[in-house]
Structure formats: structure tokens, C-alpha cells
Scaffold this motif. Structure first.
Motif, PDB file in Angstrom:
ATOM      1  N   THR A 258     -71.691 104.529  -5.391  1.00  0.00           N
ATOM      2  CA  THR A 258     -70.810 105.976  -5.782  1.00  0.00           C
ATOM      3  C   THR A 258     -70.498 106.267  -4.491  1.00  0.00           C
ATOM      4  O   THR A 258     -70.726 105.959  -3.199  1.00  0.00           O
ATOM      5  CB  THR A 258     -71.318 106.798  -6.417  1.00  0.00           C
ATOM      6  N   GLY A 259     -69.244 107.151  -4.288  1.00  0.00           N
ATOM      7  CA  GLY A 259     -68.591 107.701  -3.061  1.00  0.00           C
ATOM      8  C   GLY A 259     -67.763 106.761  -2.322  1.00  0.00           C
ATOM      9  O   GLY A 259     -66.889 105.959  -2.789  1.00  0.00           O
ATOM     10  N   VAL A 260     -67.471 107.121  -0.996  1.00  0.00           N
ATOM     11  CA  VAL A 260     -66.717 106.214  -0.392  1.00  0.00           C
ATOM     12  C   VAL A 260     -67.563 105.495   0.776  1.00  0.00           C
ATOM     13  O   VAL A 260     -68.422 106.007   1.570  1.00  0.00           O
ATOM     14  CB  VAL A 260     -65.855 107.246   0.459  1.00  0.00           C
ATOM     15  N   THR A 261     -67.314 104.229   0.626  1.00  0.00           N
ATOM     16  CA  THR A 261     -67.940 103.148   1.596  1.00  0.00           C
ATOM     17  C   THR A 261     -67.082 102.896   2.589  1.00  0.00           C
ATOM     18  O   THR A 261     -65.749 102.262   2.445  1.00  0.00           O
ATOM     19  CB  THR A 261     -68.651 101.897   0.814  1.00  0.00           C
ATOM     20  N   GLN A 262     -67.672 102.419   3.855  1.00  0.00           N
ATOM     21  CA  GLN A 262     -66.854 101.866   4.815  1.00  0.00           C
ATOM     22  C   GLN A 262     -67.727 100.705   5.544  1.00  0.00           C
ATOM     23  O   GLN A 262     -68.834 101.001   5.705  1.00  0.00           O
ATOM     24  CB  GLN A 262     -66.575 103.064   5.808  1.00  0.00           C
ATOM     25  N   THR A 263     -67.020  99.784   6.075  1.00  0.00           N
ATOM     26  CA  THR A 263     -67.587  98.586   6.726  1.00  0.00           C
ATOM     27  C   THR A 263     -66.599  98.086   7.893  1.00  0.00           C
ATOM     28  O   THR A 263     -65.330  98.279   7.591  1.00  0.00           O
ATOM     29  CB  THR A 263     -67.831  97.579   5.751  1.00  0.00           C
ATOM     30  N   PRO A 264     -67.224  97.666   8.797  1.00  0.00           N
ATOM     31  CA  PRO A 264     -68.224  97.666   9.507  1.00  0.00           C
ATOM     32  C   PRO A 264     -69.021  99.251  10.008  1.00  0.00           C
ATOM     33  O   PRO A 264     -67.945 100.173  10.098  1.00  0.00           O
ATOM     34  CB  PRO A 264     -68.586  96.946  10.684  1.00  0.00           C
ATOM     35  N   ARG A 265     -69.966  99.487   9.952  1.00  0.00           N
ATOM     36  CA  ARG A 265     -70.382 100.728  10.573  1.00  0.00           C
ATOM     37  C   ARG A 265     -70.176 100.754  12.124  1.00  0.00           C
ATOM     38  O   ARG A 265     -69.992 101.890  12.726  1.00  0.00           O
ATOM     39  CB  ARG A 265     -72.022 100.956  10.352  1.00  0.00           C
ATOM     40  N   HIS A 266     -70.280  99.844  12.668  1.00  0.00           N
ATOM     41  CA  HIS A 266     -70.114  99.821  14.102  1.00  0.00           C
ATOM     42  C   HIS A 266     -69.344  98.557  14.619  1.00  0.00           C
ATOM     43  O   HIS A 266     -69.546  97.451  13.774  1.00  0.00           O
ATOM     44  CB  HIS A 266     -71.699  99.695  14.964  1.00  0.00           C
ATOM     45  N   LEU A 267     -68.274  98.726  15.471  1.00  0.00           N
ATOM     46  CA  LEU A 267     -67.583  97.481  15.938  1.00  0.00           C
ATOM     47  C   LEU A 267     -67.345  97.537  17.230  1.00  0.00           C
ATOM     48  O   LEU A 267     -67.004  98.721  17.828  1.00  0.00           O
ATOM     49  CB  LEU A 267     -66.413  97.332  15.102  1.00  0.00           C
ATOM     50  N   VAL A 268     -67.576  96.309  18.066  1.00  0.00           N
ATOM     51  CA  VAL A 268     -67.101  96.437  19.577  1.00  0.00           C
ATOM     52  C   VAL A 268     -66.301  95.203  19.668  1.00  0.00           C
ATOM     53  O   VAL A 268     -66.431  94.265  19.046  1.00  0.00           O
ATOM     54  CB  VAL A 268     -68.586  95.991  20.361  1.00  0.00           C
ATOM     55  N   MET A 269     -64.887  95.527  20.141  1.00  0.00           N
ATOM     56  CA  MET A 269     -64.124  94.537  20.370  1.00  0.00           C
ATOM     57  C   MET A 269     -63.255  94.544  21.847  1.00  0.00           C
ATOM     58  O   MET A 269     -63.478  95.578  22.282  1.00  0.00           O
ATOM     59  CB  MET A 269     -62.898  94.557  19.248  1.00  0.00           C
ATOM     60  N   GLY A 270     -62.759  93.492  22.188  1.00  0.00           N
ATOM     61  CA  GLY A 270     -62.360  93.345  23.248  1.00  0.00           C
ATOM     62  C   GLY A 270     -60.852  93.738  23.141  1.00  0.00           C
ATOM     63  O   GLY A 270     -60.193  94.152  21.953  1.00  0.00           O
ATOM     64  N   MET A 271     -59.961  94.079  24.016  1.00  0.00           N
ATOM     65  CA  MET A 271     -58.546  94.356  23.905  1.00  0.00           C
ATOM     66  C   MET A 271     -57.748  93.392  23.419  1.00  0.00           C
ATOM     67  O   MET A 271     -56.613  93.790  22.910  1.00  0.00           O
ATOM     68  CB  MET A 271     -57.946  95.117  25.474  1.00  0.00           C
ATOM     69  N   THR A 272     -57.775  92.199  23.464  1.00  0.00           N
ATOM     70  CA  THR A 272     -57.117  91.274  22.870  1.00  0.00           C
ATOM     71  C   THR A 272     -57.579  90.842  21.511  1.00  0.00           C
ATOM     72  O   THR A 272     -56.936  89.933  20.822  1.00  0.00           O
ATOM     73  CB  THR A 272     -57.312  90.066  23.913  1.00  0.00           C
ATOM     74  N   ASN A 273     -58.642  91.495  20.930  1.00  0.00           N
ATOM     75  CA  ASN A 273     -59.272  90.982  19.621  1.00  0.00           C
ATOM     76  C   ASN A 273     -58.444  91.752  18.516  1.00  0.00           C
ATOM     77  O   ASN A 273     -57.381  92.427  18.786  1.00  0.00           O
ATOM     78  CB  ASN A 273     -60.682  91.514  19.467  1.00  0.00           C
ATOM     79  N   LYS A 274     -58.355  90.927  17.493  1.00  0.00           N
ATOM     80  CA  LYS A 274     -58.048  91.556  16.069  1.00  0.00           C
ATOM     81  C   LYS A 274     -59.291  91.529  15.188  1.00  0.00           C
ATOM     82  O   LYS A 274     -59.890  90.679  14.911  1.00  0.00           O
ATOM     83  CB  LYS A 274     -57.186  90.520  15.430  1.00  0.00           C
ATOM     84  N   LYS A 275     -59.301  92.795  14.388  1.00  0.00           N
ATOM     85  CA  LYS A 275     -60.150  93.280  13.720  1.00  0.00           C
ATOM     86  C   LYS A 275     -59.749  94.036  12.542  1.00  0.00           C
ATOM     87  O   LYS A 275     -58.446  94.586  12.746  1.00  0.00           O
ATOM     88  CB  LYS A 275     -61.338  93.867  14.204  1.00  0.00           C
ATOM     89  N   SER A 276     -60.515  94.090  11.321  1.00  0.00           N
ATOM     90  CA  SER A 276     -60.101  95.222  10.395  1.00  0.00           C
ATOM     91  C   SER A 276     -61.072  95.952   9.889  1.00  0.00           C
ATOM     92  O   SER A 276     -62.593  95.519   9.777  1.00  0.00           O
ATOM     93  CB  SER A 276     -59.532  94.231   9.082  1.00  0.00           C
ATOM     94  N   LEU A 277     -60.787  97.077   9.593  1.00  0.00           N
ATOM     95  CA  LEU A 277     -61.697  98.165   9.061  1.00  0.00           C
ATOM     96  C   LEU A 277     -61.457  98.199   7.503  1.00  0.00           C
ATOM     97  O   LEU A 277     -60.356  98.005   7.154  1.00  0.00           O
ATOM     98  CB  LEU A 277     -61.739  99.525   9.733  1.00  0.00           C
ATOM     99  N   LYS A 278     -62.706  98.430   6.864  1.00  0.00           N
ATOM    100  CA  LYS A 278     -62.386  98.221   5.139  1.00  0.00           C
ATOM    101  C   LYS A 278     -63.143  99.735   4.765  1.00  0.00           C
ATOM    102  O   LYS A 278     -64.165 100.102   5.211  1.00  0.00           O
ATOM    103  CB  LYS A 278     -63.243  97.123   4.686  1.00  0.00           C
ATOM    104  N   CYS A 279     -62.358 100.348   3.631  1.00  0.00           N
ATOM    105  CA  CYS A 279     -62.828 101.290   3.062  1.00  0.00           C
ATOM    106  C   CYS A 279     -62.577 101.081   1.537  1.00  0.00           C
ATOM    107  O   CYS A 279     -61.604 100.665   1.152  1.00  0.00           O
ATOM    108  CB  CYS A 279     -61.993 102.582   3.704  1.00  0.00           C
ATOM    109  N   GLU A 280     -63.676 101.575   0.774  1.00  0.00           N
ATOM    110  CA  GLU A 280     -63.561 101.358  -0.716  1.00  0.00           C
ATOM    111  C   GLU A 280     -64.076 102.901  -1.361  1.00  0.00           C
ATOM    112  O   GLU A 280     -65.123 103.312  -0.845  1.00  0.00           O
ATOM    113  CB  GLU A 280     -64.464 100.399  -1.202  1.00  0.00           C
ATOM    114  N   GLN A 281     -63.277 103.389  -2.073  1.00  0.00           N
ATOM    115  CA  GLN A 281     -63.577 104.462  -2.915  1.00  0.00           C
ATOM    116  C   GLN A 281     -64.080 103.970  -4.405  1.00  0.00           C
ATOM    117  O   GLN A 281     -63.212 103.556  -5.007  1.00  0.00           O
ATOM    118  CB  GLN A 281     -62.734 105.656  -2.511  1.00  0.00           C
TER     119      GLN A 281
END
Lengths: 115, 109
Positions: free
Chosen positions: A2-25
Motif C-alpha cells: 500500500t501507499g507510495v513506493t519509491q526506488t531506489p532509496r539511495h543513488l550515487v551518480m556522476g555528472m555524466t550519468n543517466k539514471k531514473s527515479l521511479k515512483c508507484e502509488q
């Protein structure tokens, strides 16, 4: 789950990286939000989606790109970030953003560090 | 500009009472919220005030004075688990939420 779930909880990235944050309710809400939370600063609203349509974009740099494929899922795509973008990124949902007593349901956030 | 002011940090003793103040200057008013946020966790809704007066909910109460642009959150019979940040937010005339920076409450035994 239930509720709102976010992944990942922690993320370390360099300035040239591409990453995505996910959220599901799992609350059946119609609106979803991205907020940025920096230490000792007020929450900053970044984007709002209502019924999958983006209704707000608060002058956020283009290196942040949101995506809302349906009312239950929200993504934040990140590329070429700066160290000052390091913060806690919170996702939230609500039933109807047009009412005064509308309360937000938050996820636990993604703690992002940009090196 | 729009502004929400609340103390950065407060300390209180277990079993005691603490009052966290929030003052606001906004373009219109459509309600005031208090949220609780434990370290590393999601903010969770505590209370909503739109009319003047006191709203009581168990150990927590929230007060509003619209003429003074002022609210407080009152926590009674403090417990260690009440150690958290408390966020004040006001909904303005455009129904935008304006947030304070939060008050970190430290409870000591």
C-alpha cells in the motif's frame, strides 16, 4: 503493498550519468508530484501530473525530465546533473489537487548524491 | 513574496509539552497543514486547519489564527518516537502549497 513506493532509496551518480527515479502509488489517486527536499530548506515542487497530464513545471532545469505513463506510475529521468542537485527527491500523490483540504501522501524518497 | 517561518530546531523532555510555532505571509489562504517526517522517512499528514481555533487529535493539537497569520502544533505527553521534523504548509489563493523549512524536534529522556 500500500501507499507510495519509491526506488531506489539511495543513488550515487556522476555528472555524466543517466539514471531514473521511479515512483508507484497504490492508493488509486489521480495526481502525482515530484518534490525536491534539501537540508534546512522548504520543499520545492518540481512537477505535477493530474490524470497523466503535466499541469505544473516549476522552472525546473531540463536535465530533469518527468514521465507519467499512467496514474499509478511516475518517473524522473536524470542526466548531466550538477553537484547542487544532490538532495532527497520525494514523490507524492493525492486524490484531487483542486480542493483546499487535499492532503498529500509521500513516498520515503530517493537520496541522490551527485559527484 | 510568500513566506513560512518556523523554528529550525527545538528540544523537549519526554513526558512534557512542546509548542511548535508557524507564521506565514501568503497570497490568500486556503488552509494550513502540519506534516511529520521522521529521519529517512516519508512526511505524513498530521492536521489541517482552515478556520480559526484549536483542532485536537489525541496527543496532538493544532491552532490557527488567520488574522495573525499564525499557527502552532502542540504535542502533549511527549514520547521518544515524537523526535522528528514537523513541516508547516499553507495553501494560497491559487491552491499552491507553500512550505516552511521544517522544525526538527529532539526529545530527551
Amino acid at each position: 503493498e500500500t501507499g507510495v513506493t519509491q526506488t531506489p532509496r539511495h543513488l550515487v551518480m556522476g555528472m555524466t550519468n543517466k539514471k531514473s527515479l521511479k515512483c508507484e502509488q497504490h492508493l488509486g489517486h489521480n495526481a502525482m508530484y515530484w518534490y525536491k527536499q534539501s537540508a534546512k530548506k522548504p520543499l520545492e515542487l518540481m512537477f505535477v501530473y493530474n490524470f497523466k497530464e503535466q499541469t505544473e513545471n516549476n522552472s525546473v532545469p531540463s536535465r530533469f525530465s518527468p514521465e507519467c505513463p499512467n496514474s499509478s506510475h511516475l518517473f524522473l529521468h536524470l542526466h548531466t546533473l550538477q553537484p547542487e542537485d544532490s538532495a532527497l527527491y520525494l514523490c507524492a500523490s493525492s486524490q484531487d489537487p483542486g480542493t483546499g483540504d487535499e492532503k498529500l501522501f509521500f513516498g520515503s524518497g530517493t537520496q541522490l548524491s551527485v559527484l | 513574496g510568500q513566506n513560512i517561518d518556523q523554528p529550525t530546531e527545538m528540544t523537549a523532555t519526554e513526558g512534557a509539552i512542546v509548542q511548535i510555532n508557524c507564521t506565514y505571509q501568503t497570497s490568500g489562504f486556503n488552509g494550513l497543514f502540519w506534516y511529520q517526517q521522521h529521519a529517512g522517512e516519508a512526511p505524513t499528514f498530521l492536521s489541517y486547519n482552515v478556520l480559526d481555533g484549536l483542532e485536537e487529535k489525541g496527543r496532538f493539537s493544532s491552532f490557527l489564527s488567520r488574522s495573525k497569520g499564525y499557527s502552532y502544533l502542540l504535542l502533549k505527553e511527549l514520547q521518544m518516537k515524537d523526535s522528528a521534523s514537523y513541516l508547516c504548509a499553507v495553501r494560497d489563493s491559487n491552491y499552491q502549497l507553500i512550505w516552511g523549512a521544517g522544525t526538527k524536534l529532539i526529545i530527551k529522556p
